[in-house]
Design an enzyme around this catalytic site. Structure first.
Site, PDB file in Angstrom:
ATOM      1  N   LYS A  96      -2.462  13.436  30.116  1.00  0.00           N
ATOM      2  CA  LYS A  96      -3.736  13.248  30.824  1.00  0.00           C
ATOM      3  C   LYS A  96      -3.459  12.722  32.226  1.00  0.00           C
ATOM      4  O   LYS A  96      -2.417  12.107  32.508  1.00  0.00           O
ATOM      5  CB  LYS A  96      -4.664  12.295  30.072  1.00  0.00           C
ATOM      6  N   ASP A 117      -5.770   4.443  25.216  1.00  0.00           N
ATOM      7  CA  ASP A 117      -5.865   5.863  25.584  1.00  0.00           C
ATOM      8  C   ASP A 117      -5.887   6.795  24.375  1.00  0.00           C
ATOM      9  O   ASP A 117      -6.148   7.984  24.511  1.00  0.00           O
ATOM     10  CB  ASP A 117      -4.694   6.272  26.491  1.00  0.00           C
TER      11      ASP A 117
END
Length: 292
Positions: free
Chosen positions: A10, A136
């Site tokens: 990401k 995350d």
């Protein structure tokens, strides 16, 4: 029986820190999206109740410090699983790079074991479990694009941004996320992201608006403490990237590029400076696929 799962990296299009909480963590507001740089996590069923882990990268821990190991142990204990798993991580995402590689491996392990061990859990349930491993991990369980709040676990799913190239460059250093946050003074942040404008850019698929509103408050700490990161950012800007930002707490810097003709020039300029350079695409859609 074996299950293989893709674990994409990401990037943060925005990262804002709003306050420091009494528990020492920080309240954040950030827009994240996945890119086409991914690890592959292979999960092989074991009849014995044990967790074994191997990795293609020699410096990744192969014990309870590994996020994928934590994910398997959490599922095994919570749901009284009487089988085990051998986890093999084919590593492509750089380690300690601000790209959520470890979190994505954990999320892929959760999704894969849900199938391998026939647990029948929803993605929402897996994301809730993932929040116990790292901030995350919930985002990585879903993949795609999202606005994250709280410690990163409160997610609002978004449509994918307009397609473009992403050039990633990581200097040969590691950065401690805890160290960066520990040296951030929230009341002294000079510039906060315009999160609403970034959300508008994503909704309208406006590349220029997206590229011009990249912002990460952690740059104020990392760029000062690690001059190599600033050098990469400046080189990427000079080479013609349309928008440049550090991802997460660093040290990886990414550049958004709309025209393919620019990609090779920027890539080659960076390769003369650092070894770990990647030219990939924004994925932006949910990447929860089981490969086989």
């Amino acid at each position: 029986m074996r299950v293989s799962v893709k674990a994409p990296a990401k990037i943060n299009l925005t990262l804002d820190v709003l306050s420091k909480r009494p528990d020492g963590y920080h309240d954040v507001e950030m827009v994240m999206t996945t890119v086409d740089l991914a690890d592959r996590v292979d999960l092989t069923l074991l009849r014995s109740r044990e967790i074994l882990i191997d990795c293609s990268a020699s410096f990744v821990p192969l014990d309870q410090r590994n996020h994928a190991f934590k994910a398997a142990k959490l599922l095994m204990e919570r749901y009284s699983v009487d089988k085990g798993v051998h986890i093999y991580i084919d590593k492509h995402i750089p380690v300690a790079a601000g790209l959520a590689g470890g979190s994505s491996d954990a999320a892929a392990t959760l999704r894969g074991l849900n199938k391998l061990w026939n647990l029948g859990l929803t993605l929402d349930e897996l994301a809730t479990i993932g929040a116990e491993i790292g901030s995350d991990v919930p985002f990585c369980v879903y993949g795609g694009t999202a606005l994250a709040k709280g410690c990163g676990e409160k997610l609002t799913h978004l449509s994918s941004p307009t397609s473009c190239w992403v050039i990633l460059a990581k200097p040969p250093i590691g950065v401690s996320t805890a160290d960066v946050y520990g040296n951030l003074r929230v009341d002294q942040i000079k510039k906060h992201p315009n999160t609403e404008r970034m959300l508008d850019a994503i909704l309208s698929k406006n590349f220029s608006l997206m590229a011009n509103n990249l912002c990460n408050v952690l740059e104020e700490v990392t760029l000062t403490r690690y001059p190599q990161v600033m050098q990469i950012k400046e080189l990427m800007i000079q080479s013609g990237a349309d928008g440049v930002l550090m991802s997460g707490s660093g040290p990886t810097v990414f550049g958004l590029v709309q025209k393919e003709a620019k990609v090779h020039r920027i890539y080659n300029a960076l390769r003369g400076f650092v070894k770990d350079v990647y030219a990939v695409r924004i994925l932006g859609g949910g990447e929860t696929e089981i490969l086989d």
